[in-house]
Design an enzyme around this catalytic site. Structure first.
Site, PDB file in Angstrom:
ATOM      1  N   GLY A  72       5.054  18.338  -4.194  1.00 43.48           N
ATOM      2  CA  GLY A  72       5.964  17.257  -4.579  1.00 43.48           C
ATOM      3  C   GLY A  72       7.139  17.114  -3.627  1.00 43.48           C
ATOM      4  N   SER A 200       2.279  16.521  -7.676  1.00 43.46           N
ATOM      5  CA  SER A 200       2.134  17.931  -7.304  1.00 43.46           C
ATOM      6  C   SER A 200       1.053  18.574  -8.168  1.00 43.46           C
ATOM      7  CB  SER A 200       3.470  18.637  -7.507  1.00 43.46           C
ATOM      8  OG  SER A 200       3.344  19.998  -7.215  1.00 43.46           O
ATOM      9  N   CYS A 326      13.920  24.954  -9.563  1.00 42.48           N
ATOM     10  CA  CYS A 326      14.356  24.765  -8.162  1.00 42.48           C
ATOM     11  C   CYS A 326      15.843  25.031  -7.997  1.00 42.48           C
ATOM     12  CB  CYS A 326      14.091  23.353  -7.695  1.00 42.48           C
ATOM     13  SG  CYS A 326      12.493  22.784  -8.141  1.00 42.48           S
TER      14      CYS A 326
END
Ligand code: PLP
Length: 330
Positions: A72, A200, A326
């Protein structure tokens, strides 16, 4: 020992057994480079094109509009930087939102240094953008709108079809990050007027480190990484055939019963939410209950630090998160 409860599928999923089985031959016996012209290479390139066909069909795109990437993050980078740089001669204005994934936010930030001007749309308390606000922010210099299909933290779903229609009518390229949307929602790039879209594999029971970017045929974009001429010269580097084969298998399985799975997950979510909101004090739901990914719950529990709660749940083998994975290493 407690039974493990994994409740963080927005972060990643395990890889389904049948996906692993599909990948295995391409790791040992069918290991050819898909760009090689002898039969071992051809075997890989045939698998690559078969995967491309499956992925194109899943979003109603054409095979030649699909580009394999490392996930992604790379798809977002390639779409945003690639489209912006190729169309700079038309204008330097990009519109996005304040709640995009870092892959989008950092890409537009990088473009700012190249002279692009970025408008970050606000969202309401439920995480939705206002279409009128988007309309008002468009200028004759706007070349790209990048708005995520569904948010990775609060699960809010945007009105992608309306945004797509507006962009189309104004002749502006429209990219959407559909990494979180793909596992649960129907995607039709024609019906929804989507020019570019990121997906993704590891969010839908496929392997990590593989993804795809769809770019409509008439949209100009240029590659962002130098090297070989793979992926129609748009993405240099030997294609990861085992991962691509696994990704396509995962999407094939997903498309077999996406509606049914979404419905089941939604009813579980609603059951959980009803109970936790009714039976627990000081719990507030973040985001929109209606326009929300079926598998997403994001709550505040007043008086308890999220990190303390996570630790307590971890000790009980319950895995949840307090935000995007993330951002957890900042
Ligand atoms: N975009 C969104 C909305 C995501 O949730 C993620 C992953 O968490 C990404 C992009 C990045 O995808 P990848 O991990 O494949 O680089």
């Amino acid at each position: 020992m407690n039974k493990k409860v994994y409740a963080d599928h927005s972060a990643t999923t395990y890889v389904k057994k049948s996906v692993i089985e599909e990948m295995l031959p391409y790791l040992d016996v069918k290991y050819g480079n898909s760009s090689s012209n002898y039969s071992l290479g051809k075997e890989s390139s045939i698998a690559l094109e078969k995967a491309r066909k499956i992925l194109a069909k899943s979003i109603n795109a054409k095979e030649e509009e699909i580009y394999f990437t490392s996930g992604g993050t790379e798809s977002d980078n390639l779409a945003i930087k690639g489209i912006a740089r190729a169309n700079k001669y038309k204008g330097n204005h990009i519109i996005t939102t304040k709640i995009e994934h870092l892959a989008v936010l950092e890409s537009v930030k990088a473009l700012e240094k190249e002279g692009f001007v970025i408008t970050y749309l606000d969202v309401d308390k439920n995480g939705r953008i206002d279409i009128k606000d988007l309309k008002n922010k468009i200028t004759d210099k706007t070349i790209l709108i990048s708005i995520m299909y569904a948010n990775n933290e609060i699960g809010t779903i945007q009105d992608i079809e309306k945004i797509g229609e507006l962009a189309k009518n104004r002749g502006i390229a429209f990219h959407t990050d559909a990494v979180q949307a793909m596992p649960f929602l129907k995607i039709d790039v024609e019906k929804q007027n989507i020019d570019s879209l990121s997906i993704s594999s590891h969010k839908l029971y496929g392997p990590k480190g593989i993804g795809m970017l769809y770019v409509r045929k008439n949209i100009n974009f240029i590659r962002i990484q130098d090297g070989g001429h793979q992926e129609k010269n748009k993405r240099a580097g030997t294609e990861n055939v085992p991962a691509i084969v696994g990704f396509a298998k995962a999407v094939e399985l997903l498309e077999e019963n996406k509606d049914e799975v979404s419905k089941n997950v939604l009813s579980l979510r609603e059951y959980f939410l009803d109970r936790i909101l009714k039976e627990t004090d000081n719990v507030v739901l973040n985001g929109d209950r209606e326009n929300r990914l079926p598998g997403n719950i994001n709550i505040q529990i007043k008086g308890i630090l999220a990190s303390d709660m996570l630790l307590k749940l971890d000790l009980k083998d319950i895995y949840v998160s307090a935000g995007s994975a993330c951002n957890s290493k900042l």
